[in-house]
Scaffold this motif. Structure first.
Motif, PDB file in Angstrom:
ATOM      1  N   ALA A 408       0.835  -1.201   0.000  1.00  0.00           N
ATOM      2  CA  ALA A 408       0.000   0.000   0.000  1.00  0.00           C
ATOM      3  C   ALA A 408       0.868   1.249   0.000  1.00  0.00           C
ATOM      4  N   LEU A 409       1.929   1.240   0.829  1.00  0.00           N
ATOM      5  CA  LEU A 409       2.795   2.418   0.922  1.00  0.00           C
ATOM      6  C   LEU A 409       3.503   2.694  -0.403  1.00  0.00           C
ATOM      7  N   VAL A 410       3.935   1.617  -1.062  1.00  0.00           N
ATOM      8  CA  VAL A 410       4.640   1.793  -2.333  1.00  0.00           C
ATOM      9  C   VAL A 410       3.682   2.297  -3.405  1.00  0.00           C
ATOM     10  N   ALA A 411       2.480   1.725  -3.381  1.00  0.00           N
ATOM     11  CA  ALA A 411       1.550   2.023  -4.472  1.00  0.00           C
ATOM     12  C   ALA A 411       0.941   3.414  -4.342  1.00  0.00           C
ATOM     13  N   LEU A 412       0.778   3.887  -3.106  1.00  0.00           N
ATOM     14  CA  LEU A 412       0.040   5.145  -2.892  1.00  0.00           C
ATOM     15  C   LEU A 412       0.482   6.297  -3.786  1.00  0.00           C
ATOM     16  N   PRO A 413       1.792   6.607  -3.819  1.00  0.00           N
ATOM     17  CA  PRO A 413       2.162   7.768  -4.637  1.00  0.00           C
ATOM     18  C   PRO A 413       1.893   7.566  -6.125  1.00  0.00           C
ATOM     19  N   ALA A 414       1.949   6.313  -6.591  1.00  0.00           N
ATOM     20  CA  ALA A 414       1.843   6.085  -8.033  1.00  0.00           C
ATOM     21  C   ALA A 414       0.424   5.805  -8.485  1.00  0.00           C
ATOM     22  N   LEU A 415      -0.495   5.645  -7.527  1.00  0.00           N
ATOM     23  CA  LEU A 415      -1.839   5.216  -7.911  1.00  0.00           C
ATOM     24  C   LEU A 415      -2.553   6.223  -8.792  1.00  0.00           C
ATOM     25  N   ARG A 416      -2.239   7.512  -8.579  1.00  0.00           N
ATOM     26  CA  ARG A 416      -2.917   8.531  -9.361  1.00  0.00           C
ATOM     27  C   ARG A 416      -2.434   8.501 -10.793  1.00  0.00           C
ATOM     28  N   LEU A 417      -1.304   7.816 -11.006  1.00  0.00           N
ATOM     29  CA  LEU A 417      -0.657   7.912 -12.307  1.00  0.00           C
ATOM     30  C   LEU A 417      -0.917   6.663 -13.144  1.00  0.00           C
ATOM     31  N   ARG A 418      -0.378   6.670 -14.353  1.00  0.00           N
ATOM     32  CA  ARG A 418      -0.600   5.564 -15.260  1.00  0.00           C
ATOM     33  C   ARG A 418       0.196   4.333 -14.847  1.00  0.00           C
ATOM     34  N   GLY A 419      -0.120   3.207 -15.475  1.00  0.00           N
ATOM     35  CA  GLY A 419       0.496   1.932 -15.129  1.00  0.00           C
ATOM     36  C   GLY A 419       2.011   1.956 -15.153  1.00  0.00           C
ATOM     37  N   LEU A 420       2.586   2.660 -16.138  1.00  0.00           N
ATOM     38  CA  LEU A 420       4.036   2.684 -16.260  1.00  0.00           C
ATOM     39  C   LEU A 420       4.691   3.226 -14.996  1.00  0.00           C
ATOM     40  N   TYR A 421       4.062   4.266 -14.408  1.00  0.00           N
ATOM     41  CA  TYR A 421       4.667   4.879 -13.245  1.00  0.00           C
ATOM     42  C   TYR A 421       4.589   3.965 -12.034  1.00  0.00           C
ATOM     43  N   LEU A 422       3.488   3.212 -11.944  1.00  0.00           N
ATOM     44  CA  LEU A 422       3.386   2.255 -10.845  1.00  0.00           C
ATOM     45  C   LEU A 422       4.477   1.197 -10.996  1.00  0.00           C
ATOM     46  N   ALA A 423       4.697   0.755 -12.239  1.00  0.00           N
ATOM     47  CA  ALA A 423       5.750  -0.224 -12.487  1.00  0.00           C
ATOM     48  C   ALA A 423       7.103   0.340 -12.067  1.00  0.00           C
ATOM     49  N   LEU A 424       7.337   1.621 -12.386  1.00  0.00           N
ATOM     50  CA  LEU A 424       8.605   2.246 -12.005  1.00  0.00           C
ATOM     51  C   LEU A 424       8.726   2.369 -10.495  1.00  0.00           C
ATOM     52  N   ALA A 425       7.587   2.684  -9.837  1.00  0.00           N
ATOM     53  CA  ALA A 425       7.622   2.797  -8.381  1.00  0.00           C
ATOM     54  C   ALA A 425       8.008   1.464  -7.767  1.00  0.00           C
ATOM     55  N   THR A 426       7.453   0.368  -8.279  1.00  0.00           N
ATOM     56  CA  THR A 426       7.804  -0.933  -7.713  1.00  0.00           C
ATOM     57  C   THR A 426       9.260  -1.269  -8.021  1.00  0.00           C
ATOM     58  N   LEU A 427       9.727  -0.873  -9.195  1.00  0.00           N
ATOM     59  CA  LEU A 427      11.134  -1.109  -9.527  1.00  0.00           C
ATOM     60  C   LEU A 427      12.025  -0.342  -8.550  1.00  0.00           C
ATOM     61  N   ALA A 428      11.632   0.911  -8.264  1.00  0.00           N
ATOM     62  CA  ALA A 428      12.386   1.707  -7.304  1.00  0.00           C
ATOM     63  C   ALA A 428      12.378   1.043  -5.940  1.00  0.00           C
ATOM     64  N   PHE A 429      11.227   0.513  -5.571  1.00  0.00           N
ATOM     65  CA  PHE A 429      11.133  -0.173  -4.283  1.00  0.00           C
ATOM     66  C   PHE A 429      12.076  -1.382  -4.256  1.00  0.00           C
ATOM     67  N   GLY A 430      12.100  -2.135  -5.348  1.00  0.00           N
ATOM     68  CA  GLY A 430      13.002  -3.286  -5.429  1.00  0.00           C
ATOM     69  C   GLY A 430      14.447  -2.854  -5.235  1.00  0.00           C
ATOM     70  N   GLY A 431      14.822  -1.740  -5.894  1.00  0.00           N
ATOM     71  CA  GLY A 431      16.176  -1.227  -5.753  1.00  0.00           C
ATOM     72  C   GLY A 431      16.463  -0.805  -4.325  1.00  0.00           C
ATOM     73  N   PHE A 432      15.476  -0.161  -3.720  1.00  0.00           N
ATOM     74  CA  PHE A 432      15.619   0.297  -2.335  1.00  0.00           C
ATOM     75  C   PHE A 432      15.821  -0.886  -1.391  1.00  0.00           C
ATOM     76  N   VAL A 433      15.016  -1.935  -1.562  1.00  0.00           N
ATOM     77  CA  VAL A 433      15.140  -3.116  -0.702  1.00  0.00           C
ATOM     78  C   VAL A 433      16.518  -3.741  -0.878  1.00  0.00           C
ATOM     79  N   SER A 434      16.963  -3.855  -2.143  1.00  0.00           N
ATOM     80  CA  SER A 434      18.246  -4.504  -2.390  1.00  0.00           C
ATOM     81  C   SER A 434      19.406  -3.716  -1.810  1.00  0.00           C
ATOM     82  N   SER A 435      19.395  -2.381  -1.987  1.00  0.00           N
ATOM     83  CA  SER A 435      20.597  -1.658  -1.592  1.00  0.00           C
ATOM     84  C   SER A 435      20.499  -1.043  -0.196  1.00  0.00           C
ATOM     85  N   MET A 436      19.319  -0.999   0.407  1.00  0.00           N
ATOM     86  CA  MET A 436      19.242  -0.487   1.776  1.00  0.00           C
ATOM     87  C   MET A 436      18.843  -1.582   2.763  1.00  0.00           C
TER      88      MET A 436
END
Lengths: 769, 246
Positions: A408-436
């Motif tokens: 929910a936290l990851v999706a919230l900022p991107a929900l207003r936007l198109r599918g591509l941005y949600l995909a990017l948000a999840t990709l960013a989250f994946g990067g964040f989990v891996s490197s932090m």
């Protein structure tokens, strides 16, 4: 002051390389509407090829650079457009993303095949690291000056291209309306091909320039990720504006170096933060991006999914569990773990069926949500010590809930936007989990408690024990995993068949229409994202329990991406597609690569052949992913369609079932091996529709097809049977005889006019419609 | 169901029509939309293609402009068999097609739209001159995104392409769609002007009344065939009796 200036220069150089990479991304996105996730992989391939030319083969630097920028880059872009991207018109955003992801995976596999990852390679700076000038005490290397100049040149060049040249205008027009461009006398394919050639060249340039700046080590995964960092810069310009993209790149580069220079020394996590910075920036940019307008007209896409009834799904669930139990009897104990892992991945993939297949949104880091669930389950649910340690239900539930909340936290900022941005948000989250998150190996104080999130970089996840069920027993674990997948699968189908599922489908087809019917899109998206990440969390915990001991390597982005790709290949709208994708991503790769390794040990003569086969299997999988462009509904759509035609000849199915049982008995008696059994069964069922048509043509073929079969051989047309009108027309056309002259003679024109109204084949045509 | 010979101003009998369709069939997948269309556009005349929704007017336009492949039949262009031609080639041969909806690129400015229109060989300066002379309003908006203009202004921009590129045949599909009646008549005044200059025009229109005054010939399309060709007034009568029910 000198320190400040030094780090400013370093930051600007890093920003310059980000800018080059990001501008290529913006270019291809604006000219084809495809967000090229493979851009980083293209840069990586460019860096490797340049290394091969310059360092290994000893081609002079200037010639190597010229070859890379004038031949390799454009050629790569042109081929990509010609064979892959050009076929992506009229497909859903999900398909476009997955195809570029498949190219990314294919390039990574290809590079690891060509350049053994075990071997260390260093890319050198232009003119070497020792050629520099010193300006007021600040050292600037020649290579860094080249980076800055190249970025500046590209910024000005692209600006001029887009606003001052007709080709630039045409490139922008191609995305708008390729047909209208044709009507204006242009060839949109040529324009798009040029744009891809230019974009690829920019990627190659970025790859060559960035590798020495980032330390010089040539490592496929790291290089690919490095350019993915440029996504954040591209988002600064909303994927449109080149100048803003450059500003974003500079901000990114400067923040990154200042962080290293000025962060307090007790912040031991600064290096991790620096690695995660682009992803955090990407996330923040998503937060402030203005909302997209809802698009009115539904986009017609080529993806088609059919929804089974709950009853049918339940029957298949039972079949699946029985098949798992039966298959268990064929394999030895050492392979059971692989099978469990495959099923765990299938559960993770099920989260994609709900999210992508039903709701049309995309999650590119499902495995990272699994990581979060695993960590929470590990900290809250392990009781007992040593071998007697077990995970309890509390831990499992806590892990799943944590994944849902994180989702929910990851999706919230991107929900207003198109599918591509949600995909990017999840990709960013994946990067964040891996490197932090996964690098939080040291004990720290969190909310008053002292503990390490990921102790020693290695979590020992104990098996689950609930009542009489103890997952320490492999068989229990396997059957439970199969049962959990089956139950969830039925649940997911039930969800799709409910009113909620229909709301999701409506949202996927036309967000604007769904909103006008009073649907609250944000709430709908948020809830489906939470359901999906909860499932991913459950699958992640299962995966960790199957592996027993997990490290950050088990949650890398490549794994998430291949899972997403394989699920789409199977058919992301189907539970069976999830099973296919999960089994292949979780167990299939290990199994195939492992089998080839064993074979090459057994037969050392053929070791090289097996090595090639094992590598080509990985590359081939990516090729299959690229094939999604041709068949966006997934393989299972075709398979189901083929099997359904057999409904009129049930005896064919019963025979096949009997043959399968027979093969199973043979395998059970160890007359044939497990591999042979598996391959034969797959071939049998795949070929069944064709076999059925060959054996029972009278039942399975339509009237038309039967008539076509009975028709006169081509060479006897006009001899045995009258010459058909259509063929006559075609013959005239091929011979260049004008049709109107046949009609000009009044007698004939009457005949033809009468013929038109009473054409027998026309009636048939309508029936088939 | 008879293919009537042209009764309208027929040019010299041995002269090839600028555009001719012979028994053209076309299909979207398994659904056949054109079931043998025969149609002629004589040089210098305005042919109005009339008929209800789903009659095949737009598909006919797409076939002529090269966007849609035929499954049978032939397309002739000034005595040349051009069946299977691509839209790019067709436009370079002088077929100027203004498609249904707005034939403009919404994300390009007015000037950039005209720039794209130079693909058939015209010069940007000539195009701009012709467009701004006829539509002074476009001159004021030359730097504005086409998508942000009113429907009428967008249609003016689309029509400007025909003004500057000097086409041999002009295809107009539903020029009136979504426009105010006053703008529509203004548009057709301009089309009439183009016809007077000698450009052959094929115009598909659902609202027959706006186009019949400038048409030399009218063709009625029903169910994927041209069922009647004749003088505009006759066809209008036929249209209102058979289709609109009197």
């Amino acid at each position: 002051m000198t320190l400040f200036m030094t780090f400013t220069v370093l930051g600007l150089v890093l920003g310059a390389v980000y800018a080059i990479a990001a501008s290529g991304l913006v270019l291809t996105y604006n000219t084809s509407g495809i967000f090229n996730f493979a851009h980083g992989a293209q840069a990586m391939i460019g860096a490797f090829l340049y290394y091969q030319l310059q360092a290994v083969w000893g081609v002079p630097t200037i010639v190597s650079v010229a070859l890379m920028l004038l031949v390799v880059g454009p050629l790569m872009g042109f081929l990509l457009h010609r064979f892959v991207m050009g076929g992506l018109r009229d497909t859903a955003e999900v398909t476009k993303i997955v195809v570029t992801v498949a190219i990314l995976l294919g390039f990574v596999a290809l590079s690891q095949w060509a350049w053994d990852p075990q071997e260390a390679r260093m890319s050198k700076m232009f003119f070497g690291a020792d050629s520099y000038v010193t300006v007021r005490g600040v050292t600037i290397r020649y290579h860094e000056i080249i980076c800055l100049l190249a970025a500046a040149g590209i910024a000005v060049g692209l600006r001029l291209l887009f606003t001052r040249s007709r080709m630039g205008v045409l490139m922008r027009a191609t995305v708008d309306d390729p047909d209208l461009l044709r009507l204006n006398g242009h060839d949109p394919e040529r324009v798009a091909g040029l744009a891809w050639a230019l974009g690829s060249t920019l990627a190659v340039l970025a790859g060559i320039l960035i590798t020495p700046v980032a330390g010089g080590a040539l490592e496929a995964n790291a290089l690919t990720l490095l350019v993915i960092d440029a996504f954040a810069a591209a988002l600064f310009g909303r994927l449109r504006s080149i100048p803003r993209t450059f500003v974003g790149a500079m901000v990114l580069g400067l923040t990154s170096t200042y962080l290293v220079a000025y962060a307090p020394s007790e912040w031991t996590w600064v290096t991790n933060l620096r690695d995660a910075l682009p992803m955090i920036v990407l996330f923040v940019v998503l937060l402030v991006l203005p909302q997209d307008r809802l698009r009115g007209a539904a986009v017609r896409t080529r993806e088609r999914y059919e929804v089974p009834t709950v009853r049918r799904a339940a029957v298949w669930a039972v079949v699946m569990v029985v098949a798992t139990v039966a298959f268990r009897q064929l394999i030895d104990d050492s392979s059971v773990g692989t099978l469990i892992l495959g099923l765990s991945f299938a559960i993770i993939a099920l989260s994609l069926t709900v999210l992508t297949g039903y709701a049309g949104e995309l999650n590119l880091a499902p495995v990272s949500f699994g990581a979060i669930a695993t960590i929470v389950a590990f900290h809250s649910g392990i009781s007992g010590t040593g071998l007697a340690a077990r995970m309890n239900l509390v831990g499992l539930v806590a892990g799943v809930l944590a994944a849902a909340v994180t989702g929910a936290l990851v999706a919230l900022p991107a929900l207003r936007l198109r599918g591509l941005y949600l995909a990017l948000a999840t990709l960013a989250f994946g990067g964040f989990v891996s490197s932090m998150v996964l690098r939080e190996t040291q004990t720290r104080s969190w909310f008053g408690h002292d503990f390490a999130i990921f102790p020693n970089g290695n979590l020992i996840v104990s098996p689950l024990a609930v009542g009489p069920l103890d997952f320490a027993d492999q068989n229990t674990f396997l059957y439970s995993a199969a049962a959990v997948f089956a139950v969830l699968g039925v649940g997911v189908v039930a969800l799709r068949n409910s009113g909620y599922g229909r709301r999701l489908a409506a949202m996927k087809d036309s967000p604007a229409a769904a909103a006008m019917l009073g649907q609250r899109l944000v709430r709908l998206k948020l809830s489906v994202f939470m359901v999906s990440t909860a499932i991913a969390g459950l699958g992640g915990i299962f995966m960790s329990m199957a592996l027993t001991s997990v490290t950050s390597e088990h949650f890398v982005y490549v794994l998430s991406l291949s899972l997403v790709m394989l699920t789409v290949v199977g058919g992301i709208g189907y539970v069976s597609g999830a099973l296919f994708g999960g089994l292949l991503a979780g167990g299939g790769f290990t199994l195939v690569v492992g089998t080839f390794n064993e074979l090459s040990i057994e037969h050392p003569v053929h070791a090289e052949t097996f090595g090639i086969l094992s590598h080509s299997f990985l590359v081939m999988t990516a090729l299959v992913g690229i094939g999604v462009a041709q068949n966006p509904s997934g393989n299972f759509f075709e398979i189901f369609h083929g099997q359904r035609t057999l409904a009129r000849a049930p005896e064919v199915r019963y025979t096949a079932l009997a043959v399968t049982v027979l093969l199973y008995l043979l395998a059970y008696a160890e007359v044939i091996g497990t591999w042979t059994f598996g391959i034969l069964v797959v071939v049998l069922w795949q070929a069944l529709p064709a076999l059925g048509r060959a054996l029972r043509p009278d039942r399975l073929l339509s009237q038309d097809e039967l008539a076509a079969r009975a028709a006169t051989p081509l060479e006897l047309l006009g001899v045995d049977t009258p010459y058909p009108d259509r063929l006559g027309e075609r013959l005239d056309r091929e011979l260049g005889l004008p049709a109107r002259h046949r009609q000009v003679t009044p007698v004939q024109s009457v005949v033809i006019a009468a013929d038109h109204s009473s054409r027998p084949e026309e009636g048939v045509r309508h029936v088939t419609v | 169901m008879t293919s009537t010979e042209l009764t309208a101003p027929v040019p010299a009998i041995d002269e090839d029509p600028v555009l001719e369709l012979v028994g053209v069939r076309a299909a979207y997948g398994a659904i056949e939309v054109l079931k043998g269309v025969d149609l002629q556009v004589p040089a210098g005349s305005v042919v109005a293609l009339l008929g209800p929704n789903g009659g095949g007017k737009t598909t006919t336009m797409k076939v002529v402009s090269g966007l849609m492949p035929t499954t049978a039949g032939e397309v002739w262009f000034a005595g040349r068999n051009v069946t299977g031609i691509t839209a790019t080639e067709a436009s370079r041969l002088g077929v100027c097609s203004i498609p249904e909806g707005r034939g403009v690129f919404a994300n390009l400015t007015v000037r950039e739209n005209l720039w794209v229109a130079t693909g058939t060989g015209a010069r940007l300066a000539d195009l701009e001159e012709a467009a701004y002379a006829r539509f002074p309003r476009l001159a004021d908006r030359r730097g504005q995104l086409a998508g942000s203009m009113s429907g009428g202004e967008q249609q003016m921009l689309a029509l400007s392409r025909a003004l500057g590129t000097d086409p041999a045949v002009l295809l107009l599909d539903e020029l009136s769609m979504g426009l105010a009646p006053m703008i529509v008549s203004e548009m057709y005044d301009i089309v009439g002007g183009l016809a007077a200059e000698g450009i052959s025009i094929l115009v598909a229109e659902q609202f027959a009344r706006v186009v019949l005054p400038i048409a030399d010939t009218a063709a009625l399309m029903l169910g994927g065939r041209v069922v009647k060709v004749g003088r505009p007034a006759d066809v209008e009568d036929e249209l209102s009796t058979t289709y609109l029910g009197g």
